[in-house]
Write a protein that holds these residues in place. Structure first.
Motif, PDB file in Angstrom:
ATOM      1  N   ARG A  66       0.734  -1.235   0.123  1.00 20.28           N
ATOM      2  CA  ARG A  66      -0.048  -0.180  -0.054  1.00 20.28           C
ATOM      3  C   ARG A  66       0.817   1.422  -0.093  1.00 20.28           C
ATOM      4  O   ARG A  66       0.602   2.186  -0.811  1.00 20.28           O
ATOM      5  CB  ARG A  66      -0.812   0.052   1.318  1.00 20.28           C
ATOM      6  CG  ARG A  66      -2.226  -0.582   1.317  1.00 20.28           C
ATOM      7  CD  ARG A  66      -2.736  -0.293   2.791  1.00 20.28           C
ATOM      8  NE  ARG A  66      -4.102  -1.139   2.900  1.00 20.28           N
ATOM      9  CZ  ARG A  66      -4.617  -1.265   3.935  1.00 20.28           C
ATOM     10  NH1 ARG A  66      -4.110  -0.729   5.097  1.00 20.28           N
ATOM     11  NH2 ARG A  66      -5.932  -1.772   3.964  1.00 20.28           N
ATOM     12  N   ALA A  67       1.894   0.992   0.985  1.00 21.26           N
ATOM     13  CA  ALA A  67       2.642   2.464   0.963  1.00 21.26           C
ATOM     14  C   ALA A  67       3.401   2.620  -0.207  1.00 21.26           C
ATOM     15  O   ALA A  67       3.818   3.710  -0.484  1.00 21.26           O
ATOM     16  CB  ALA A  67       3.583   2.360   2.496  1.00 21.26           C
ATOM     17  N   ILE A  68       3.967   1.763  -0.655  1.00 22.79           N
ATOM     18  CA  ILE A  68       4.752   1.608  -2.008  1.00 22.79           C
ATOM     19  C   ILE A  68       4.048   2.356  -2.955  1.00 22.79           C
ATOM     20  O   ILE A  68       4.401   3.043  -3.826  1.00 22.79           O
ATOM     21  CB  ILE A  68       5.565   0.432  -2.481  1.00 22.79           C
ATOM     22  CG1 ILE A  68       6.543   0.089  -1.470  1.00 22.79           C
ATOM     23  CG2 ILE A  68       6.035   0.414  -3.743  1.00 22.79           C
ATOM     24  CD1 ILE A  68       6.906  -1.493  -1.461  1.00 22.79           C
ATOM     25  N   LEU A  69       2.724   1.910  -2.973  1.00 20.82           N
ATOM     26  CA  LEU A  69       1.824   2.323  -4.203  1.00 20.82           C
ATOM     27  C   LEU A  69       1.466   3.742  -4.052  1.00 20.82           C
ATOM     28  O   LEU A  69       1.436   4.302  -5.071  1.00 20.82           O
ATOM     29  CB  LEU A  69       0.325   1.488  -4.134  1.00 20.82           C
ATOM     30  CG  LEU A  69      -0.600   1.795  -5.136  1.00 20.82           C
ATOM     31  CD1 LEU A  69       0.064   1.225  -6.531  1.00 20.82           C
ATOM     32  CD2 LEU A  69      -1.940   1.033  -4.961  1.00 20.82           C
ATOM     33  N   LYS A  70       1.432   4.297  -2.916  1.00 21.16           N
ATOM     34  CA  LYS A  70       1.388   5.556  -2.402  1.00 21.16           C
ATOM     35  C   LYS A  70       2.417   6.518  -2.860  1.00 21.16           C
ATOM     36  O   LYS A  70       2.046   7.531  -3.488  1.00 21.16           O
ATOM     37  CB  LYS A  70       0.605   5.937  -0.986  1.00 21.16           C
ATOM     38  CG  LYS A  70       0.272   7.172  -0.684  1.00 21.16           C
ATOM     39  CD  LYS A  70      -0.071   7.298   0.989  1.00 21.16           C
ATOM     40  CE  LYS A  70      -0.777   8.592   1.108  1.00 21.16           C
ATOM     41  NZ  LYS A  70      -1.275   8.676   2.607  1.00 21.16           N
ATOM     42  N   ASP A  71       3.552   5.985  -2.389  1.00 23.01           N
ATOM     43  CA  ASP A  71       4.821   6.548  -2.803  1.00 23.01           C
ATOM     44  C   ASP A  71       4.763   8.003  -2.354  1.00 23.01           C
ATOM     45  O   ASP A  71       5.252   9.066  -2.912  1.00 23.01           O
ATOM     46  CB  ASP A  71       4.924   6.732  -4.441  1.00 23.01           C
ATOM     47  CG  ASP A  71       6.322   7.058  -4.858  1.00 23.01           C
ATOM     48  OD1 ASP A  71       7.272   6.965  -4.147  1.00 23.01           O
ATOM     49  OD2 ASP A  71       6.568   7.767  -5.745  1.00 23.01           O
ATOM     50  N   ALA A  72       4.295   8.287  -1.064  1.00 24.77           N
ATOM     51  CA  ALA A  72       4.491   9.470  -0.407  1.00 24.77           C
ATOM     52  C   ALA A  72       5.780   9.839   0.220  1.00 24.77           C
ATOM     53  O   ALA A  72       6.687   8.963   0.090  1.00 24.77           O
ATOM     54  CB  ALA A  72       3.484   9.661   0.785  1.00 24.77           C
ATOM     55  N   PRO A  73       6.332  11.132  -0.166  1.00 23.48           N
ATOM     56  CA  PRO A  73       7.658  11.526   0.416  1.00 23.48           C
ATOM     57  C   PRO A  73       8.032  11.445   1.862  1.00 23.48           C
ATOM     58  O   PRO A  73       9.300  11.408   2.121  1.00 23.48           O
ATOM     59  CB  PRO A  73       7.784  12.980  -0.033  1.00 23.48           C
ATOM     60  CG  PRO A  73       6.164  13.516   0.078  1.00 23.48           C
ATOM     61  CD  PRO A  73       5.266  12.290  -0.306  1.00 23.48           C
ATOM     62  N   ILE A  74       7.046  11.314   2.534  1.00 22.29           N
ATOM     63  CA  ILE A  74       7.192  11.000   4.205  1.00 22.29           C
ATOM     64  C   ILE A  74       6.792   9.700   4.613  1.00 22.29           C
ATOM     65  O   ILE A  74       5.765   9.287   4.284  1.00 22.29           O
ATOM     66  CB  ILE A  74       6.500  12.029   4.961  1.00 22.29           C
ATOM     67  CG1 ILE A  74       7.268  13.578   4.605  1.00 22.29           C
ATOM     68  CG2 ILE A  74       6.652  11.803   6.489  1.00 22.29           C
ATOM     69  CD1 ILE A  74       6.437  14.594   5.354  1.00 22.29           C
ATOM     70  N   VAL A  75       7.559   8.753   5.295  1.00 24.08           N
ATOM     71  CA  VAL A  75       7.187   7.434   5.892  1.00 24.08           C
ATOM     72  C   VAL A  75       7.396   7.796   7.245  1.00 24.08           C
ATOM     73  O   VAL A  75       8.512   7.798   7.666  1.00 24.08           O
ATOM     74  CB  VAL A  75       7.971   6.472   5.100  1.00 24.08           C
ATOM     75  CG1 VAL A  75       7.804   5.191   5.498  1.00 24.08           C
ATOM     76  CG2 VAL A  75       8.078   6.638   3.572  1.00 24.08           C
ATOM     77  N   LEU A  76       6.277   7.283   7.991  1.00 25.87           N
ATOM     78  CA  LEU A  76       6.314   6.789   9.427  1.00 25.87           C
ATOM     79  C   LEU A  76       6.313   5.282   9.605  1.00 25.87           C
ATOM     80  O   LEU A  76       5.247   4.969   9.233  1.00 25.87           O
ATOM     81  CB  LEU A  76       5.193   7.739  10.090  1.00 25.87           C
ATOM     82  CG  LEU A  76       4.842   9.124   9.736  1.00 25.87           C
ATOM     83  CD1 LEU A  76       3.773   9.669  10.535  1.00 25.87           C
ATOM     84  CD2 LEU A  76       6.155   9.871  10.207  1.00 25.87           C
ATOM     85  N   LEU A  77       7.138   4.799  10.397  1.00 23.64           N
ATOM     86  CA  LEU A  77       7.418   3.401  10.598  1.00 23.64           C
ATOM     87  C   LEU A  77       7.266   3.078  12.003  1.00 23.64           C
ATOM     88  O   LEU A  77       8.157   3.710  12.948  1.00 23.64           O
ATOM     89  CB  LEU A  77       8.609   2.726  10.213  1.00 23.64           C
ATOM     90  CG  LEU A  77       8.900   2.841   8.527  1.00 23.64           C
ATOM     91  CD1 LEU A  77      10.202   2.396   8.116  1.00 23.64           C
ATOM     92  CD2 LEU A  77       7.765   1.759   8.020  1.00 23.64           C
ATOM     93  N   ASP A  78       6.368   2.280  12.667  1.00 25.09           N
ATOM     94  CA  ASP A  78       6.356   1.660  13.987  1.00 25.09           C
ATOM     95  C   ASP A  78       7.036   0.479  13.680  1.00 25.09           C
ATOM     96  O   ASP A  78       6.368  -0.506  13.374  1.00 25.09           O
ATOM     97  CB  ASP A  78       5.321   1.820  14.588  1.00 25.09           C
ATOM     98  CG  ASP A  78       5.130   1.347  16.173  1.00 25.09           C
ATOM     99  OD1 ASP A  78       6.553   0.822  16.562  1.00 25.09           O
ATOM    100  OD2 ASP A  78       4.483   1.559  16.909  1.00 25.09           O
TER     101      ASP A  78
END
Length: 263
Positions: free
Chosen positions: A169-181
């Motif tokens: 999902r996150a790869i598809l969104k390709d947002a410039p900011i990534v928050l990871l827990d």
């Protein structure tokens, strides 16, 4: 009125960069119960910033404030130099991907669950994201492949499979900011290797803030921020913090000691 609206969009809905700045941030869930106090740091565009510390020290609250699940009680959080309180929430979230330990999946097909990342994505783009996230192969083994219904909250999937779909999902969104827990904290060794590889692909060239549970995974972070009781106690790179021989060094050495235990 229309001219003012156009002006607002031009002034507020363009970000020059994706650096995140915390400026003297306080946060209270309820009046008098302070969770964060005078938090100041900069997570630079294109760098990995790791948040470490004991449970309840305020790490998760930091990521929730960046996504504006709550607003700060005092101070400011800026993104690209703009105060996020002045940004439309939908616009803000367009620029953020989140991968947390608790993955929320819809009672729908695998295809639609990945497509949540980008509603305009084509089938080819969805499959490409699944391949990058190392989940295409196990999806192809399902009875109906991408059209397989996965059940409420992904009840038919393993923990590792849910995490990889979340990363797709996150790869598809390709947002410039990534928050990871840190998504590998509760997984077995085989799944951890697969997911760590997927995350490495996800975060390339992004502004990344990761809540780290396994300190050996963030030794190469551009900045490590140590939280203690809602305050920042230390900040630096791994070597600096180890030389300080303070909280981070003690946490790291304790984790290393546990990693050597065998049953």
């Amino acid at each position: 009125y229309e001219e003012k609206q156009i002006s607002y969009q031009q002034d507020h809905c363009v970000l020059d960069n994706y650096t995140i700045e915390f400026e003297h941030v306080d946060f209270e869930y309820e009046k008098g119960v302070r969770v964060l106090q005078d938090i100041c740091f900069t997570a630079k565009e294109g760098e990995l910033t790791a948040l470490v510390g004991h449970s309840g020290s305020g790490k998760t609250t930091v990521t929730n404030l960046i996504a504006r699940f709550w607003d700060v009680s005092k101070g400011a959080i800026k993104m690209g130099g703009k105060n996020i309180s002045e940004l439309e929430p939908d616009f803000l979230l367009q620029h953020i991907s989140m991968v947390f330990q608790e993955v929320y999946l819809l009672n729908d097909t695998v295809y639609e669950n990945i497509k949540v990342g980008n509603k305009q994505a084509t089938q080819a783009e969805i499959i490409k994201a699944a391949k990058i996230a190392n989940c295409h192969d196990f999806i192809e083994k399902f009875p109906n492949k991408y059209d397989t219904i996965i059940g409420e909250s992904g009840s038919t999937l393993s923990g590792g499979e849910k995490q990889r779909i979340s990363i797709a999902r996150a790869i598809l969104k390709d947002a410039p900011i990534v928050l990871l827990d840190e998504a590998t904290a509760s997984l077995d060794a085989d799944n951890e290797i697969e997911i760590r590889d997927s995350i490495d692909k996800l975060v390339k060239h992004k502004t990344v803030i990761v809540i780290a549970h396994k300190l050996n995974t963030i030794k190469d972070a551009d900045k490590i921020i140590v939280f203690e009781k809602g305050k920042i106690s230390e900040m630096g790179i791994h070597e600096e913090l180890m030389n300080n021989n303070s909280i981070y060094a003690r946490l790291y050495l304790t984790v290393e000691k546990y990693n050597k235990w065998q049953l």
